[in-house]
Scaffold this motif. Structure first.
Motif, PDB file in Angstrom:
ATOM      1  N   ALA C 267       0.868  -1.174   0.000  1.00 54.17           N
ATOM      2  CA  ALA C 267       0.000   0.000   0.000  1.00 54.17           C
ATOM      3  C   ALA C 267       0.909   1.228   0.000  1.00 54.17           C
ATOM      4  O   ALA C 267       1.448   1.592   1.029  1.00 54.17           O
ATOM      5  CB  ALA C 267      -0.893  -0.010   1.234  1.00 54.17           C
ATOM      6  N   SER C 270       0.470   4.241   2.633  1.00 55.41           N
ATOM      7  CA  SER C 270       0.904   3.966   4.004  1.00 55.41           C
ATOM      8  C   SER C 270       2.427   3.895   4.102  1.00 55.41           C
ATOM      9  O   SER C 270       3.019   4.383   5.054  1.00 55.41           O
ATOM     10  CB  SER C 270       0.319   2.649   4.497  1.00 55.41           C
ATOM     11  OG  SER C 270      -1.075   2.734   4.528  1.00 55.41           O
ATOM     12  N   LEU C 271       3.038   3.276   3.088  1.00 56.94           N
ATOM     13  CA  LEU C 271       4.495   3.176   3.120  1.00 56.94           C
ATOM     14  C   LEU C 271       5.128   4.561   3.120  1.00 56.94           C
ATOM     15  O   LEU C 271       6.122   4.807   3.798  1.00 56.94           O
ATOM     16  CB  LEU C 271       5.003   2.382   1.921  1.00 56.94           C
ATOM     17  CG  LEU C 271       5.079   0.865   2.093  1.00 56.94           C
ATOM     18  CD1 LEU C 271       5.817   0.260   0.913  1.00 56.94           C
ATOM     19  CD2 LEU C 271       5.801   0.507   3.396  1.00 56.94           C
ATOM     20  N   VAL C 273       3.822   7.316   4.338  1.00 56.05           N
ATOM     21  CA  VAL C 273       3.675   7.885   5.671  1.00 56.05           C
ATOM     22  C   VAL C 273       4.706   7.263   6.611  1.00 56.05           C
ATOM     23  O   VAL C 273       5.376   7.942   7.381  1.00 56.05           O
ATOM     24  CB  VAL C 273       2.245   7.639   6.218  1.00 56.05           C
ATOM     25  CG1 VAL C 273       2.106   8.256   7.594  1.00 56.05           C
ATOM     26  CG2 VAL C 273       1.219   8.218   5.279  1.00 56.05           C
ATOM     27  N   SER C 274       4.834   5.945   6.507  1.00 57.06           N
ATOM     28  CA  SER C 274       5.790   5.235   7.344  1.00 57.06           C
ATOM     29  C   SER C 274       7.202   5.776   7.131  1.00 57.06           C
ATOM     30  O   SER C 274       7.929   6.044   8.078  1.00 57.06           O
ATOM     31  CB  SER C 274       5.721   3.748   7.011  1.00 57.06           C
ATOM     32  OG  SER C 274       6.710   3.060   7.687  1.00 57.06           O
ATOM     33  N   PHE C 277       8.133   8.770   9.041  1.00 55.09           N
ATOM     34  CA  PHE C 277       8.466   8.616  10.451  1.00 55.09           C
ATOM     35  C   PHE C 277       9.818   7.950  10.672  1.00 55.09           C
ATOM     36  O   PHE C 277      10.520   8.272  11.614  1.00 55.09           O
ATOM     37  CB  PHE C 277       7.350   7.872  11.175  1.00 55.09           C
ATOM     38  CG  PHE C 277       6.130   8.722  11.263  1.00 55.09           C
ATOM     39  CD1 PHE C 277       6.120   9.835  12.069  1.00 55.09           C
ATOM     40  CD2 PHE C 277       5.031   8.465  10.478  1.00 55.09           C
ATOM     41  CE1 PHE C 277       5.022  10.660  12.116  1.00 55.09           C
ATOM     42  CE2 PHE C 277       3.929   9.278  10.519  1.00 55.09           C
ATOM     43  CZ  PHE C 277       3.925  10.380  11.344  1.00 55.09           C
ATOM     44  N   TRP C 278      10.182   7.063   9.786  1.00 51.92           N
ATOM     45  CA  TRP C 278      11.526   6.496   9.925  1.00 51.92           C
ATOM     46  C   TRP C 278      12.572   7.569   9.649  1.00 51.92           C
ATOM     47  O   TRP C 278      13.633   7.600  10.267  1.00 51.92           O
ATOM     48  CB  TRP C 278      11.714   5.295   9.007  1.00 51.92           C
ATOM     49  CG  TRP C 278      10.772   4.196   9.365  1.00 51.92           C
ATOM     50  CD1 TRP C 278       9.767   3.704   8.594  1.00 51.92           C
ATOM     51  CD2 TRP C 278      10.707   3.488  10.613  1.00 51.92           C
ATOM     52  NE1 TRP C 278       9.079   2.735   9.285  1.00 51.92           N
ATOM     53  CE2 TRP C 278       9.630   2.579  10.519  1.00 51.92           C
ATOM     54  CE3 TRP C 278      11.432   3.523  11.798  1.00 51.92           C
ATOM     55  CZ2 TRP C 278       9.271   1.715  11.549  1.00 51.92           C
ATOM     56  CZ3 TRP C 278      11.079   2.675  12.827  1.00 51.92           C
ATOM     57  CH2 TRP C 278      10.007   1.782  12.705  1.00 51.92           C
ATOM     58  N   LEU C 280      12.185  10.677  10.369  1.00 52.85           N
ATOM     59  CA  LEU C 280      12.224  11.448  11.605  1.00 52.85           C
ATOM     60  C   LEU C 280      13.139  10.776  12.620  1.00 52.85           C
ATOM     61  O   LEU C 280      13.980  11.401  13.262  1.00 52.85           O
ATOM     62  CB  LEU C 280      10.813  11.539  12.166  1.00 52.85           C
ATOM     63  CG  LEU C 280      10.668  12.004  13.608  1.00 52.85           C
ATOM     64  CD1 LEU C 280      10.873  13.495  13.690  1.00 52.85           C
ATOM     65  CD2 LEU C 280       9.311  11.643  14.162  1.00 52.85           C
ATOM     66  N   PHE C 281      12.963   9.479  12.698  1.00 55.99           N
ATOM     67  CA  PHE C 281      13.686   8.696  13.677  1.00 55.99           C
ATOM     68  C   PHE C 281      15.188   8.742  13.402  1.00 55.99           C
ATOM     69  O   PHE C 281      16.003   9.009  14.293  1.00 55.99           O
ATOM     70  CB  PHE C 281      13.158   7.275  13.570  1.00 55.99           C
ATOM     71  CG  PHE C 281      13.416   6.482  14.774  1.00 55.99           C
ATOM     72  CD1 PHE C 281      12.868   6.868  15.970  1.00 55.99           C
ATOM     73  CD2 PHE C 281      14.206   5.361  14.727  1.00 55.99           C
ATOM     74  CE1 PHE C 281      13.110   6.142  17.109  1.00 55.99           C
ATOM     75  CE2 PHE C 281      14.437   4.628  15.854  1.00 55.99           C
ATOM     76  CZ  PHE C 281      13.890   5.017  17.049  1.00 55.99           C
TER      77      PHE C 281
END
Ligand SMILES: Nc1ncnc2c1ncn2[C@@H]1O[C@H](COP(=O)(O)OP(=O)(O)O)[C@@H](O)[C@H]1O
Ligand SMILES: [Mg+2]
Lengths: 333, 252, 295
Positions: C267, C270-271, C273-274, C277-278, C280-281
């Motif tokens: 998808a 979603s990937l 969006v994911s 965040f990675w 960001l991390f």
């Protein structure tokens, strides 16, 4: 090593309340669901308090642990139901998987996020939570956004009768046990070197380092413990009880906020606080849902803002100050 | 072998050289005063020794071991204890718990139980005269009491080297004399090396230290026996601006 | 083919990035001045969307006309929340500010829900489009981006050319120092908070010009999270850092989407969006003060 029993007196009121809750729920018809809900909130508060209460770090992504615990149970039941003869062992496999997954994420977070302070820590934790959720959905891991449903597997292993027993009774009893465990661990930490180290870290992390405290080590201990307990709660209260899991339902920051509200209402860093906070929060939420359905959040939000501004130390924080110097002091921490 | 040896330590903050090429050897059993006007780098030197931040240049040896890159929490158990210029109590914890932390994570780390640490804490709280306050939250103490508590906390670490950062600022001259006596006695009883840093309070330096290092603008200006160092005209010029400050105190 | 797709998407990303940038400036300003993370950031963007919706459906105006209204509403909310709540939390421990700002966000959502209902809404505003060989760009998007840039520039001028703007910068640098120098820090706190909320609400207007559907009380959450990523990328305390980080984020988001869409069986949305965040991390791991951060 001699064990000083008096150190554990504060557990007496805690266990008395849990026991009362349990008995009321068990014997008064129609109250079990409510009591189970309250136990869920208390258990979460108690677990979360070990990290946030003792270190002062606000893990906004705490729900990650609960969510991964849920997935652990889901995976345990779904995959190990295929092996005949495992029986009740699949539940324990589920719990182990819950611990395993939460450990992985705790290592990831501890390795990176615990180096950060304040705002950066809070943001990093939220980031991990959202990153995981969308990774599961995006890469279609574990069913992606369609999630996992495993009631069928559960009935295949245990039969319908036992499966109902497991999901409606034993899952809740397990939550009580986890809450009691969390309370015990909390006192044990408070009374040990770990508690002293964490207090020092909470008050002044740099000074703590200079005093010889390996801050990363102690923060990680608290973080892992808190995460494990959260994962166990998730595995039981969501994983086993609901027999389904969807990423959009479990990786929800709202639950973290509920934990914070519970702990802060009751008294951050205290032992009785999460219990009292869980009861207040759970009961008022339940009650508001009955008398003013749909309006709960509208009413809750301003009340919480006011309470936090007026009583930042929470109920037990205030009580603790009152009983200082009296005989009650040794029971209330 | 020197207890502590600093080799050419330099510490910068951006463009500012807070500690400039300072070398120093401290033998076990010595009592040393480090003096110098505000901003001359004394606290920064302490921070480098105790591991708050690494120096840009230079090496630190403690009992012959190179500790330059050792994190702060590994240095305390080796025997480096300190107090802070602006006291840093663990405010929500009681005085007894604060001092117990010292015992728990200092050189006795791993050798004593929590209960024993409490007993050790009681002992040092009594030594510094805070027994009346031992169950109070340390955040509620007066500044001077906080300083005393920090001394107790540092002593409870059973350090080999004790770094005190203006521990006597704000005290009455009479109390300073008492404190000097107390430190001398502690030094004998506990077998520790005390580096006392005192600024402006010449009475304490003269009464306590056998040797004085004068710092000025980050650099070591003088390092000599106390009498000699304090009568050096340069000290009077750069540091005091007046002959001998009697019992004056100032928070830096 | 894919390169064209990518190029086309990057243009959209750049345009959206301007709006993202504007939507994060308020978050950075609040963190810079008050040292508070506004966890209820997204709901203020949602308020902007509803201000637009109200202007368009009730008064029949064009969406950009909602900008002054959004500024007024935003600053009013900002002052109101500052003087009732935030003022008491300036030096409070973190959990209180996090909890309280989150609660403010929920309050906004619920109030809007009871006023406008929870269903998804949208509006229709068409003012032509630019047709390129690789993609077609509706003019509404262009206006939204230009509007965002203009507001960001105005903020820049205010910061650098006015006395009070300079005072705000001084407070961001060192609030105690500024107080000593005679700056009325408490007034600066209030004003900055109000302006930050005003900026955020205005960005909500532009956002609806970009995506004029899906307006609902709970739309803000996802923007809170995106704003976190962007703010960290931009150094967390710097509004301009945030603006440029917004551009970068828009580009990465839209570029990555095209690439992920090539992978079968995933998808891509979603990937993407994911990935954010990675990112960001990793960013926090490598350089916690942000890529564009000062120190
Ligand atoms: N953390 C820091 N960041 C920037 N500058 C610092 C820091 N700590 C100390 N300084 C500067 O270094 C110089 C030495 O300070 P300090 O060591 O505190 O002096 P002293 O203890 O002798 O008064 C001063 O100019 C001070 O402003
Ligand atoms: Mg100093």
């Amino acid at each position: 090593m001699k064990i000083n029993i008096a150190k554990y007196y504060p557990l007496i009121p805690v266990y008395a309340v849990y026991l009362t809750m349990f008995l009321v729920g068990f014997f008064v018809p129609g109250l079990w669901q409510l009591v189970a809900l309250l136990a869920f909130y208390c258990a979460l508060g108690q677990s979360w308090n070990i990290f946030m209460g003792m270190t002062g770090y606000v893990d906004f992504g705490y729900v990650t642990f609960i969510a991964l615990g849920t997935y652990g149970m889901a995976l345990g039941i779904t995959y190990f139901s295929q092996f005949p003869g495992l029986g009740i062992a699949i539940i324990f496999i589920g719990l182990l998987l819950a611990l395993f997954l939460s450990t992985l994420s705790a290592i990831l977070e501890a390795g990176i996020a615990l180096r950060l302070r304040g705002a950066y820590f809070a943001i990093a934790c939220i980031g991990i939570n959202e990153g995981l959720r969308h990774l599961i959905e995006g890469a279609k891991i574990w069913g992606g956004s369609e999630g996992m449903l495993y009631w069928k597997e559960l009935t295949e292993v245990f039969g319908t009768e036992t499966a109902i027993q497991l999901t409606t009774l034993w899952a809740d009893i397990a939550v009580f046990i986890i809450a009691a465990m969390a309370a015990f661990i909390n006192v044990y930490y408070m009374r040990s070197k770990i508690g002293y180290a964490l207090t020092a870290i909470r008050e002044d992390e740099d000074a703590a380092k200079v005093m010889g405290i390996d801050t990363t080590k102690y923060k990680t201990i608290a973080f892992l413990t808190s995460g494990w307990l959260g994962a166990l709660v998730g595995a039981m209260a969501w994983g086993l009880k609901l027999t389904h899991v969807f990423p959009a339902d479990v990786f929800v920051i709202h639950y973290t906020v509920e934990c914070i509200v519970i702990v802060v209402l009751g008294g951050i860093g205290t032992l009785l606080g999460p219990l009292v906070g869980g009861l207040i929060y759970g009961l008022s939420k339940y009650w508001l849902a009955i008398i003013l359905p749909g309006f709960q959040l509208l009413i809750f939000a301003p009340i919480i803002i006011c309470i936090i501004i007026a009583f930042p130390e929470g109920v037990i924080g205030v009580v603790k100050r009152r009983v200082k110097g009296t005989r009650l002091e040794r029971y209330i921490i | 072998m020197a207890l502590l040896r600093l080799e050419n330590i330099t510490k910068r903050f951006g463009g500012l050289v807070a500690v400039n090429d300072v070398s120093l050897e401290i033998e076990a059993g010595e009592s040393i005063g480090i003096v110098g006007p505000n901003g001359s780098g004394k606290t920064t030197l302490y921070n480098v020794i105790s591991g708050v931040y690494p120096p840009e240049q230079g090496r630190i040896f403690f009992e012959g071991k190179d500790i330059t890159n050792l994190p702060a929490h590994r240095r305390a158990p080796m025997g480096i204890g300190r107090t802070f210029q602006i006291p840093r109590p663990f405010s929500s914890a009681s005085v007894r718990e604060n001092v117990a932390v010292g015992a728990m994570f200092g050189t006795l780390s791993g050798k004593v139980s929590v209960d024993e640490c409490s007993e050790i804490a009681e002992h040092y709280i009594e030594l510094v005269g805070l027994q009346a306050h031992k169950d109070k939250d340390s955040g509620t103490l007066t500044p001077v009491e906080k300083k005393l508590m920090e001394i107790a906390r540092a002593l409870a670490m059973k350090p080999k080297l004790l770094l005190m950062d203006e521990a006597m600022a704000g005290m009455h001259p009479r109390d300073i004399d008492d404190m000097v006596k107390f430190l001398k006695k502690i030094k004998e009883d506990e077998d520790i090396t005390i580096v006392s840093m005192v600024e402006h309070i010449m009475r304490a330096v003269a009464g306590f230290a056998e040797r004085v290092m004068v710092m000025y603008r980050g650099a070591k200006l003088i390092d000599a026996p106390t009498a000699k160092a304090l009568s050096d005209p340069r000290v009077i010029d750069v540091y005091l601006g007046r002959p001998t400050g009697e019992g004056e105190d100032a928070e830096g | 083919m894919i390169l064209e797709l990518l190029a086309g998407n990057l243009i959209h990303g750049l345009l959206l990035g301007c709006v993202y940038g504007l939507s994060t400036m308020g978050l950075s300003l609040i963190f810079g001045v008050l040292k508070v993370i506004n966890v209820g950031h997204g709901p203020f963007i949602m308020v902007g969307a509803f201000v637009t919706l109200a202007m368009v459906t009730i008064f029949g105006t064009a969406p950009p006309v909602a900008i002054p209204a959004a500024l007024v509403v935003g600053m009013a909310l900002g002052f109101a929340f500052f003087y009732t709540v935030m003022r008491r939390l300036i030096k409070a421990p973190e959990f209180t500010t996090l909890l309280v700002t989150f609660a403010i966000g929920i309050l906004l959502q619920e109030v809007v829900k009871f006023t406008f209902g929870a269903e998804y809404r949208g509006y229709n505003w068409e003012v032509g489009k630019i047709i390129l060989t690789i993609t077609t760009i509706p003019m509404t998007k262009v206006y939204a981006s230009i509007g965002s840039i203009i507001i960001a520039l105005l903020l820049y001028l205010w910061f650098n050319k006015t006395r009070i703007g300079t005072a705000v910068r001084a407070v961001v640098e060192d609030s105690e120092g500024a107080r000593v120098c005679g700056v009325n820090v408490d007034r600066i706190y209030a004003l900055s908070f109000a302006i930050a909320i005003g900026l955020t609400v205005m960005s909500g207007v532009f956002l609806t010009m970009f995506i004029p559907v899906g307006i609902n009380p709970y739309m803000g959450g996802v923007y809170t999270l995106k704003a976190f990523v962007i703010a960290v990328l931009g150094g967390l305390t710097s509004p301009y850092g945030a603006f440029f980080a917004g551009l970068i984020f828009g580009l990465i988001e839209n570029g990555a989407y095209v690439l992920f869409a090539q992978i079968p069986g995933v998808a891509p949305f979603s990937l993407t969006v994911s990935l954010a965040f990675w990112m960001l991390f990793l960013l926090l791991l490598i350089k916690p003060t942000g890529l564009l951060g000062a120190k």
